[in-house]
Design a protein around this motif. Structure first.
Motif: not given
Lengths: 110, 114
Positions: A1-20
């Motif tokens: 079965k074709q699957e797509v996974t996303q990590i992390p499920a949730a993310l909380s960061v302070p303003e100005g941070e660079n995210l991946v």
């Protein structure tokens, strides 16, 4: 079965941070990889589309990359802002069908 | 351009009732699809169409019917509504094979089955 996974499920960061945000898929025979944004109670808005022949796409503070050999895509958000708070979903497509990940809920704190 | 238009935005049904969710696009897209979105489940494909007169099943087709008589319209029919069909439904369209194969979504239809 074709699957797509996303990590992390949730993310909380302070303003100005660079995210991946990460997206992985099991079938490397993809046609396109698309990133979407969804605000609470709203529909999905397309952010970036990477065709299978491409390695990355950029729009403003957003950059998405695609590595078919490893089955991964990343969405890079530079200098995050509170207005970036939303759920981000990736979707891989074959010729016609799109398979979605379950998304990453992002909260950017002021 | 209106893009992808879904109606109704909200609907409450009783178990056993039938209804049709409407979807129309004005972008001359070949590909149209219906998804349902449930908490923790992401978007799951119900049915899709690659052109007028051509439809196929997605991941969760049971309890739903579709038809594609025109390029513009792709209605989703619930034959006998069940509480398990309480969800938010999204219609989406695109033109596969083109360089601008961007999947465009409607605003969604929130369905509650009592």
């Amino acid at each position: 079965k074709q699957e797509v996974t996303q990590i992390p499920a949730a993310l909380s960061v302070p303003e100005g941070e660079n995210l991946v945000l990460n997206c992985s898929f099991t079938d490397s025979a993809i046609y396109n990889l698309q990133w979407f944004r969804q605000d609470p109670g709203k529909g999905l808005t397309s952010l970036l589309l990477i065709q299978s022949s491409q390695r990355e796409q950029t729009s403003g503070r957003l950059n998405a990359s695609l590595d078919k050999s490893s089955g991964r895509s990343t969405l890079y958000i530079a200098a995050s802002q509170p207005g970036d708070s939303a759920t981000y979903l990736c979707a891989r497509s074959g010729t016609y069908k799109y398979i979605f990940g379950t998304g990453t809920r992002l909260k950017v704190l002021a | 351009n209106a893009g992808v238009t879904q109606t109704p935005k909200f609907q409450v049904l009783k178990t056993g009732q039938s209804m049709t969710l409407q979807c129309a696009q004005d972008m001359n897209h070949e590909y149209m699809s219906w998804y349902r979105q449930d908490p923790g489940m992401g978007l799951r494909l119900i049915h899709y169409s690659v052109g007028a007169g051509i439809t196929d099943q997605g991941e969760v087709p049971n309890g739903y019917n579709v038809s594609r008589s025109t390029t513009e319209d792709f209605p989703l029919r619930l034959l006998s509504a069940a509480p398990s069909q309480t969800s938010v439904y999204f219609c989406a369209s695109s033109t596969p094979g083109s360089g601008a194969n961007v999947l465009t979504f409607g605003a969604g239809s929130r369905l509650t089955v009592l």
